[in-house]
Every structure is written in structure tokens, then in C-alpha cells.
Scaffold this motif. Structure first.
Motif, PDB file in Angstrom:
ATOM      1  N   LEU A 206      -7.976   0.542  -6.605  1.00 29.76           N
ATOM      2  CA  LEU A 206      -8.499   1.873  -6.959  1.00 29.76           C
ATOM      3  C   LEU A 206      -9.832   1.725  -7.667  1.00 29.76           C
ATOM      4  CD1 LEU A 206      -5.170   2.338  -7.128  1.00 29.76           C
ATOM      5  CD2 LEU A 206      -5.933   4.506  -8.081  1.00 29.76           C
ATOM      6  N   ASP A 207     -10.699   2.698  -7.471  1.00 29.79           N
ATOM      7  CA  ASP A 207     -11.931   2.670  -8.258  1.00 29.79           C
ATOM      8  C   ASP A 207     -11.763   3.569  -9.487  1.00 29.79           C
ATOM      9  OD1 ASP A 207     -12.296   5.293  -7.457  1.00 29.79           O
ATOM     10  OD2 ASP A 207     -13.926   4.858  -6.048  1.00 29.79           O
ATOM     11  N   GLU A 208     -12.810   3.644 -10.305  1.00 24.93           N
ATOM     12  CA  GLU A 208     -12.671   4.378 -11.568  1.00 24.93           C
ATOM     13  C   GLU A 208     -12.542   5.879 -11.365  1.00 24.93           C
ATOM     14  OE1 GLU A 208     -15.749   2.938 -14.115  1.00 24.93           O
ATOM     15  OE2 GLU A 208     -14.676   1.056 -14.467  1.00 24.93           O
ATOM     16  N   GLU A 209     -12.962   6.352 -10.190  1.00 27.60           N
ATOM     17  CA  GLU A 209     -12.824   7.789  -9.896  1.00 27.60           C
ATOM     18  C   GLU A 209     -11.444   8.130  -9.363  1.00 27.60           C
ATOM     19  OE1 GLU A 209     -16.055   8.999  -7.305  1.00 27.60           O
ATOM     20  OE2 GLU A 209     -17.387   7.646  -8.387  1.00 27.60           O
ATOM     21  N   GLY A 210     -10.618   7.126  -9.158  1.00 30.34           N
ATOM     22  CA  GLY A 210      -9.258   7.375  -8.661  1.00 30.34           C
ATOM     23  C   GLY A 210      -9.132   7.327  -7.148  1.00 30.34           C
ATOM     24  N   ASN A 211     -10.209   6.961  -6.441  1.00 31.54           N
ATOM     25  CA  ASN A 211     -10.099   6.767  -4.992  1.00 31.54           C
ATOM     26  C   ASN A 211      -9.197   5.564  -4.724  1.00 31.54           C
ATOM     27  OD1 ASN A 211     -11.968   8.865  -4.205  1.00 31.54           O
ATOM     28  ND2 ASN A 211     -13.571   7.534  -5.047  1.00 31.54           N
ATOM     29  N   ILE A 212      -8.354   5.683  -3.709  1.00 31.06           N
ATOM     30  CA  ILE A 212      -7.370   4.636  -3.416  1.00 31.06           C
ATOM     31  C   ILE A 212      -7.756   3.936  -2.123  1.00 31.06           C
ATOM     32  CG2 ILE A 212      -4.920   4.167  -3.013  1.00 31.06           C
ATOM     33  CD1 ILE A 212      -4.388   6.919  -4.372  1.00 31.06           C
TER      34      ILE A 212
ATOM     35  N   MET B 112      -8.980 -13.389  -4.311  1.00 32.58           N
ATOM     36  CA  MET B 112     -10.309 -12.911  -4.700  1.00 32.58           C
ATOM     37  C   MET B 112     -10.262 -12.338  -6.110  1.00 32.58           C
ATOM     38  SD  MET B 112     -12.599  -9.916  -2.897  1.00 32.58           S
ATOM     39  CE  MET B 112     -12.696 -10.616  -1.272  1.00 32.58           C
ATOM     40  N   ALA B 113     -11.301 -12.618  -6.887  1.00 31.60           N
ATOM     41  CA  ALA B 113     -11.428 -12.021  -8.214  1.00 31.60           C
ATOM     42  C   ALA B 113     -12.900 -11.652  -8.396  1.00 31.60           C
ATOM     43  CB  ALA B 113     -10.979 -13.009  -9.287  1.00 31.60           C
ATOM     44  N   ILE B 114     -13.158 -10.735  -9.324  1.00 29.04           N
ATOM     45  CA  ILE B 114     -14.537 -10.286  -9.535  1.00 29.04           C
ATOM     46  C   ILE B 114     -15.112 -10.970 -10.779  1.00 29.04           C
ATOM     47  CG2 ILE B 114     -15.999  -8.285 -10.024  1.00 29.04           C
ATOM     48  CD1 ILE B 114     -14.849  -8.199  -7.194  1.00 29.04           C
ATOM     49  N   ASP B 115     -16.299 -11.590 -10.613  1.00 27.91           N
ATOM     50  CA  ASP B 115     -16.980 -12.284 -11.713  1.00 27.91           C
ATOM     51  C   ASP B 115     -17.670 -11.255 -12.636  1.00 27.91           C
ATOM     52  OD1 ASP B 115     -17.994 -14.286 -13.295  1.00 27.91           O
ATOM     53  OD2 ASP B 115     -18.968 -15.379 -11.662  1.00 27.91           O
ATOM     54  N   LYS B 116     -18.177 -11.747 -13.756  1.00 27.00           N
ATOM     55  CA  LYS B 116     -18.809 -10.871 -14.759  1.00 27.00           C
ATOM     56  C   LYS B 116     -19.924 -10.012 -14.174  1.00 27.00           C
ATOM     57  CE  LYS B 116     -20.053 -13.787 -17.919  1.00 27.00           C
ATOM     58  NZ  LYS B 116     -20.608 -14.354 -19.163  1.00 27.00           N
ATOM     59  N   ASP B 117     -20.654 -10.580 -13.185  1.00 25.70           N
ATOM     60  CA  ASP B 117     -21.788  -9.853 -12.606  1.00 25.70           C
ATOM     61  C   ASP B 117     -21.374  -8.915 -11.473  1.00 25.70           C
ATOM     62  OD1 ASP B 117     -21.086 -11.658 -10.688  1.00 25.70           O
ATOM     63  OD2 ASP B 117     -23.057 -12.620 -10.514  1.00 25.70           O
TER      64      ASP B 117
ATOM     65  N   LEU C 243     -12.462  -4.783  -5.832  1.00 23.26           N
ATOM     66  CA  LEU C 243     -13.682  -4.003  -6.003  1.00 23.26           C
ATOM     67  C   LEU C 243     -14.228  -4.164  -7.414  1.00 23.26           C
ATOM     68  CD1 LEU C 243     -13.112  -0.181  -6.125  1.00 23.26           C
ATOM     69  CD2 LEU C 243     -11.245  -1.783  -6.183  1.00 23.26           C
ATOM     70  N   ASN C 244     -15.543  -3.990  -7.524  1.00 21.07           N
ATOM     71  CA  ASN C 244     -16.195  -4.205  -8.814  1.00 21.07           C
ATOM     72  C   ASN C 244     -16.440  -2.866  -9.516  1.00 21.07           C
ATOM     73  OD1 ASN C 244     -18.411  -3.084  -7.532  1.00 21.07           O
ATOM     74  ND2 ASN C 244     -19.456  -5.041  -7.201  1.00 21.07           N
ATOM     75  N   ASP C 245     -17.051  -2.938 -10.689  1.00 24.20           N
ATOM     76  CA  ASP C 245     -17.287  -1.727 -11.488  1.00 24.20           C
ATOM     77  C   ASP C 245     -18.222  -0.743 -10.795  1.00 24.20           C
ATOM     78  OD1 ASP C 245     -15.662  -2.735 -13.368  1.00 24.20           O
ATOM     79  OD2 ASP C 245     -17.252  -3.419 -14.740  1.00 24.20           O
ATOM     80  N   ARG C 246     -19.022  -1.248  -9.874  1.00 31.15           N
ATOM     81  CA  ARG C 246     -19.946  -0.355  -9.144  1.00 31.15           C
ATOM     82  C   ARG C 246     -19.232   0.323  -7.965  1.00 31.15           C
ATOM     83  NH1 ARG C 246     -23.012  -4.961 -10.424  1.00 31.15           N
ATOM     84  NH2 ARG C 246     -22.816  -5.960  -8.399  1.00 31.15           N
ATOM     85  N   GLY C 247     -17.957   0.003  -7.792  1.00 28.54           N
ATOM     86  CA  GLY C 247     -17.186   0.625  -6.710  1.00 28.54           C
ATOM     87  C   GLY C 247     -17.406  -0.039  -5.361  1.00 28.54           C
ATOM     88  N   GLU C 248     -18.077  -1.197  -5.342  1.00 25.73           N
ATOM     89  CA  GLU C 248     -18.266  -1.918  -4.077  1.00 25.73           C
ATOM     90  C   GLU C 248     -16.970  -2.645  -3.735  1.00 25.73           C
ATOM     91  OE1 GLU C 248     -23.001  -2.670  -4.953  1.00 25.73           O
ATOM     92  OE2 GLU C 248     -21.510  -4.116  -5.614  1.00 25.73           O
ATOM     93  N   ILE C 249     -16.553  -2.477  -2.478  1.00 22.41           N
ATOM     94  CA  ILE C 249     -15.265  -3.034  -2.051  1.00 22.41           C
ATOM     95  C   ILE C 249     -15.522  -4.276  -1.201  1.00 22.41           C
ATOM     96  CG2 ILE C 249     -13.104  -2.542  -0.833  1.00 22.41           C
ATOM     97  CD1 ILE C 249     -14.044   0.485  -1.006  1.00 22.41           C
ATOM     98  N   PHE C 250     -14.858  -5.377  -1.550  1.00 22.85           N
ATOM     99  CA  PHE C 250     -15.005  -6.624  -0.804  1.00 22.85           C
ATOM    100  C   PHE C 250     -13.669  -6.989  -0.166  1.00 22.85           C
ATOM    101  CE2 PHE C 250     -18.190  -6.585  -4.066  1.00 22.85           C
ATOM    102  CZ  PHE C 250     -19.331  -7.068  -3.436  1.00 22.85           C
ATOM    103  N   ILE C 251     -13.702  -7.381   1.095  1.00 28.99           N
ATOM    104  CA  ILE C 251     -12.497  -7.858   1.775  1.00 28.99           C
ATOM    105  C   ILE C 251     -12.838  -9.195   2.440  1.00 28.99           C
ATOM    106  CG2 ILE C 251     -10.755  -7.392   3.552  1.00 28.99           C
ATOM    107  CD1 ILE C 251     -11.239  -4.431   3.196  1.00 28.99           C
TER     108      ILE C 251
END
Lengths: 418, 152
Positions: free
Chosen positions: A116-122, A233-238, A172-180
């Protein structure tokens, strides 16, 4: 298509019944134990059983920012999503993600994924089985109305020949970019056509920067991965993902490799992440896990079975995988410690795995508050007699949970000690 | 009535499938039964599954070897009863319908794996070369013909 499948299942069941009665069955305690486990699964295999989390395959779970637990899982030809507002004591009715049924390859090593992203999109991804053995497409759907409706699924692998595109991981990262990222046999297929040798599968990825409306062209990360172990997969600090998978080094050394994307479309240097030298021309079906701490430390856990070095391991890296800490052995090898998970939360790191004593499976966890220098004693959390899948680690605020799917039983969430 | 007829037909068809490639369902007690059956005999025990690409290499090798000479071969698929048709088809494709064929009653069952070898982590293919006094050598990954020959 569906009718055929049901027919085939019924046929299989009847054949099973025939064969079952043929051999001489004795009634030892072991046998009874097995029957009870089989009976639980059989209740889920009835043709008229309704879609339920209990009887699902390959569930995954994640908390949203309000503490609602969201789950995605497969049942029959559908992926479903439901939620729990009371930390797993009760669950909402499920919502169908793919309205048109399709064959779904969801199992312990390759579960449905949800984020989920911060806006609640699933966002939900899974593998659709294709006509040939080992073949599949990576599917994706999203809900922008809090799980009421899901978009028609799209295929994110842009190579559409019938071959393997499976074992996807998603973050997905804080910017809402989704990686698969996933394991992909397009290069093996091409090599076969030209008569060239090719070892294993390849690792590919894609990303979406429009909240899952569409995905970018696929990018190759590496050739020669192991074929049937989950990717992690995990998201790094950047905000860039780090991907870990079981790789084939040299001819048949099944150790792990790691990569960090340096930008959305830029693959960094692929680095070797484990050095156990397991030589095996076979399928471990036993993939690794990774978590990145707020301090940027990579925490890794994996299984290997080399004669000299075997079992579950943990190591970390404070330089993005260039070098690693001393590794530690995790769990009891003689109790078949397997399928480890790792999660870093604030300055705590949690490990979770399964053991089996011949009769029961159980979940065990331990944690560290100094990045792995000292660990708590392993603690048994919960047992199961049922067929069960790999456990997961989840987090809401500072509380970490173990989650476990035991087929035919209630999906369990267990709060871990801090 | 139609339903009963359908059931009858299913049984007939399933019987034919089963007769073509005899596959026994593997429950907890059956491993001891296999050991008893091959008492004082050497045999090869191979565990495999449909979702293991290298297993097909191994099945092809075992099928070829069986054409050359006969040896005691016990094959156990870990796929679960629901996969019996597909398992039968793969065995037949490799000329292995005449081997001593078993199928896990439950997919990947941990208790069944434990019966065979408490320390087998489920990697496939997994082979055990048994001598006539039942000393066994465990091999993970595809057997080489040299390994298989060394057993003979």
C-alpha cells in the motif's frame, strides 16, 4: 476451462481414493496424525468450499498507516483481498481482484504480494500460470478506492512468449514508486532457439511511477539465477530497491547475489552476498530475505546446505553489500530450521523461521537491539499440525508481528517481544 | 442417475489411467514398508516433483538406464494426490511407468519428508543409493550416470 479443471480434480480425488484403499494401511499414531492434517486440507479441497483466507493459497499481509491489516491471497482462479481491524481476530469479507478467473500459481515459495502507498492505494501482484510447465506471467492490479474495486489485471513482464516469468517480489518507496522483480527465462528461451548454452533463469524488474497505472519496459538485472527460489526486495534509505536472490555462480554454486538500483532505471553492481559454496544441480525451493534498517544497514537471512556450511544464516552489511559482518547460524539444523524472514524496525532486528520435530511445525523468533552483535534466545511462538506456508514478519508502528498461514486453520498474527 | 453415470465413467477412466502407470499414495507408514520390501536388496530411491526443472533431467537419465539394465528403482513424487494424472504422464514420458512409483498423499508434506530423512530439507531431486545391507548415500541434485553406475 474451469469445468475441465474441476473434473480433473474430481478424477484425481477418485483415483486417490482407489489407490488409497489398495495398499495395506496400518493405524499407528503417526498415521492418525497425518490423517488429521490431511482431513483439515480435505475440508478446503471440497468442490463447494467457499473462498476463504483459511483455505487460501499463498496469502501475504501488510499493515496500512492506520493499523488495518490487509491481506491478498489466492483461491481457485481468483485473487482476493480482505482486511482485519483487530490484528487478525476477525476478517472482512473478501473482495475479488481479478473478475475473470485465471490459473494462479500461488504457494509458499511464491505467494501473492500486496503493498500500500501512503494514500491508501492497494497494489497486488501474483503469477498467472500458462499452458506450459514452469511458465507464467507476472500480473498486477490496484485499488484506488480503499479496496472496494480493483483494476483489470495487467501483465508487467513485456516478454510475452510462454516461458517462466515467476517468483516476483514487490516493494514501493516513500515516493509511491512501485518496483517488481522476478525470475525470467526469456534469455534461456532465446539461447535454446539458437542452440547456445544458458544456465538457470535471469532476474528482471520493472517499475511504475504513476501509482501502478502502467509499468516501464523491463530491465535485466542479471543472468543465471537459480530457477525456483523466491526473490526478496527491500527499500534502501534513498528509496531505491535492493534485491536479493539465489544465484548460480560458476557451474552450479547456489549462493546468493544482491543488487541495489542506483536509479529507477539503473542497475548497480551485482554483488555476491553469501559464500557457502553449495554445489547442487537441483531445486532448493528455499529463497532468502532482506530488510534495510533506517540506518541503511542491510540485514540478510538465507538457507544453504553445503556439506561444510549448512542451515540458516544471518549477516548484515553497512556498506550496501560490499562487505558483510560475520555470519551467524540461526535455528536448529537438526530440527530442519527453514524459510527465514528478517525485519529491521528502528534499532531492532527480528528473525523468524520454521522448525519441524517430526510431528509439528513451529515458528521460532529471536531479535537483536545492536544490529546483530547480541541476540535474544530463540523463542517458540506457535505450533501447527497442518500443511503450512512460510511465515512473514509485519510491522505496525514499533510493534512487529509474525504472521502464519496454516491451511484449514485461522490465519494467525503474533505480536513479538520488543 | 446422470450423476451416478458420471461417477461410474470417472471410475472407469481413472482405473485405466491407474492401470497404465501404477502409482501408490505415500503415507507415513509406507517408507518402512518400502525398506521391508527391498530387504537385503540394493535399490535406488529418488524423490522428485513436477515443479522442479532439474528433476526432468534425472527422470530422463533413470529412464535411459532402465532400458540398459534392470535395477530396483523406487520413485516418490512429492506433489500430492491431486497431481496424480500429471505425475503419471511424466513417468510414462520417461519410460518409468514400470518403476515402483509412489506419490505423496499431501503436497510437500513435512511429516512424510521426515519419515524418509529428518535432515532432508526438501531440495529436489534427492536420491538415496541403498546397498543390500541398506547403508545409504544421499545425493541432492541431479544424479550423474557415474554416480548411478558406481551404485551398480
Amino acid at each position: 476451462m474451469i469445468k475441465q479443471k474441476t473434473l480433473s480434480r474430481t478424477l484425481g480425488f477418485l483415483i486417490s481414493s482407489l489407490v488409497l484403499f489398495a495398499p495395506f494401511i496400518t493405524h499407528s499414531a503417526e498415521h492418525k496424525h497425518n490423517k488429521s492434517s490431511a482431513a483439515i486440507s480435505a475440508a478446503c479441497n471440497k468442490a463447494d468450499s467457499l473462498a476463504s483466507l483459511k483455505c487460501s493459497r499463498g496469502p501475504s499481509a501488510v499493515f496500512d498507516t492506520n493499523g488495518r491489516l490487509w491481506l491478498a491471497w489466492a483461491f481457485g482462479g481468483h485473487v482476493y483481498v480482505n482486511f482485519s481491524d483487530d490484528k487478525g481476530n476477525s476478517y472482512s469479507p473478501p473482495v475479488i481482484v481479478n473478475k475473470t478467473p485465471e490459473p494462479i500459481a500461488a504457494k509458499a515459495e511464491s505467494p501473492v504480494k500486496i503493498a500500500l502507498d501512503e494514500e491508501g492505494n492497494i497494489f497486488v501482484s501474483w503469477t498467472m500460470k500458462l499452458a506450459k510447465r514452469f511458465s507464467g506471467h507476472i500480473r498486477f492490479s490496484r485499488s484506488t478506492d480503499n479496496g472496494v474495486n480493483f483494476s483489470s489485471p495487467i501483465t508487467v513482464n513485456d516478454h510475452l512468449e510462454i516461458t517462466s516469468h515467476r517468483f516476483q517480489s514487490m516493494a514501493l518507496n516513500d515516493r509511491g514508486e512501485i518496483f517488481i522483480a522476478w525470475l525470467d527465462k526469456r534469455d534461456l528461451l532465446a539461447a535454446k532457439k539458437t542452440g547456445n548454452p544458458y544456465t538457470g533463469a535471469a532476474v528482471y524488474y520493472t517499475y511504475s511511477d504513476n501509482q501502478g497505472k502502467s509499468f516501464q519496459p523491463n530491465i535485466k538485472i542479471a543472468d543465471s539465477s537459480c530457477e525456483c527460489c523466491r526473490t526478496a526486495m527491500a527499500i534502501d534509505k534513498d528509496g531505491m530497491p535492493v534485491i536479493l536472490w539465489r544465484h548460480i555462480f560458476d557451474k552450479n554454486t547456489r549462493d546468493h547475489a544482491l543488487v541495489k538500483l542506483t536509479d529507477k532505471s539503473l542497475v548497480g553492481k551485482v554483488r555476491r552476498a553469501s559464500f557457502d559454496n553449495w554445489q547442487v544441480d537441483g531445486c532448493p525451493h528455499h529463497g532468502p530475505d532482506i530488510s534495510v534498517g533506517d540506518d541503511g544497514i542491510y540485514h540478510l537471512t538465507w538457507f544453504n546446505n553445503a556439506p561444510e556450511r549448512h542451515g540458516l544464516f544471518y549477516a548484515n552489511s553497512d556498506d550496501q553489500g560490499k562487505t558483510f559482518s560475520h555470519l551467524i547460524s540461526v535455528g536448529n539444523y537438526n530440527a530442519r530450521a527453514s524459510h527465514p524472514q528478517v525485519l529491521s524496525s528502528a534499532n531492532h532486528v527480528y528473525l523468524l523461521w520454521k522448525e519441524f520435530d517430526g510431528k509439528q511445525s513451529q515458528l521460532i523468533s529471536m531479535h537483536t537491539i545492536d544490529n546483530g552483535k547480541h541476540w535474544s534466545a530463540p523463542k517458540a511462538l506457535i505450533q501447527s499440525n497442518s500443511a503450512n506456508e512460510h511465515p512473514l514478519l509485519l510491522q505496525y508502528n514499533s510493534q512487529v508481528y509474525a504472521a502464519w498461514h496454516r491451511r484449514g486453520e485461522d490465519y494467525r498474527l503474533i505480536a513479538l517481544d520488543n | 442417475m446422470k450423476y451416478l453415470l458420471a461417477i461410474y465413467l470417472l471410475f472407469t477412466v481413472s482405473h485405466n489411467v491407474a492401470a497404465d502407470t501404477a502409482i501408490k499414495l505415500f503415507h507415513a507408514d509406507h517408507f518402512q514398508q518400502i525398506l521391508a520390501q527391498y530387504s537385503k536388496q540394493a535399490f535406488v530411491l529418488v524423490l522428485w516433483s513436477l515443479d522442479c526443472p532439474p528433476c526432468y533431467k534425472e527422470l530422463a537419465l533413470l529412464g535411459r538406464e532402465r532400458k540398459q539394465h534392470s535395477y530396483n528403482l523406487v520413485l516418490i513424487s512429492t506433489d500430492g494426490a491431486e497431481s496424480i494424472d500429471e505425475v503419471a504422464a511424466v513417468l510414462k514420458n520417461n519410460g518409468l511407468q514400470g518403476a515402483d512409483n509412489w506419490l505423496f498423499s499431501e503436497l510437500g508434506s513435512a511429516p512424510l519428508r521426515y519419515q524418509i530423512d529428518p535432515l532432508w530439507y526438501g531440495e529436489l531431486p534427492r536420491s538415496y543409493l541403498y546397498t543390500s545391507d541398506h547403508q545409504r548415500t544421499a545425493i541432492s541434485g541431479v544424479l550423474t550416470s557415474t554416480q548411478l553406475s558406481s551404485y551398480k
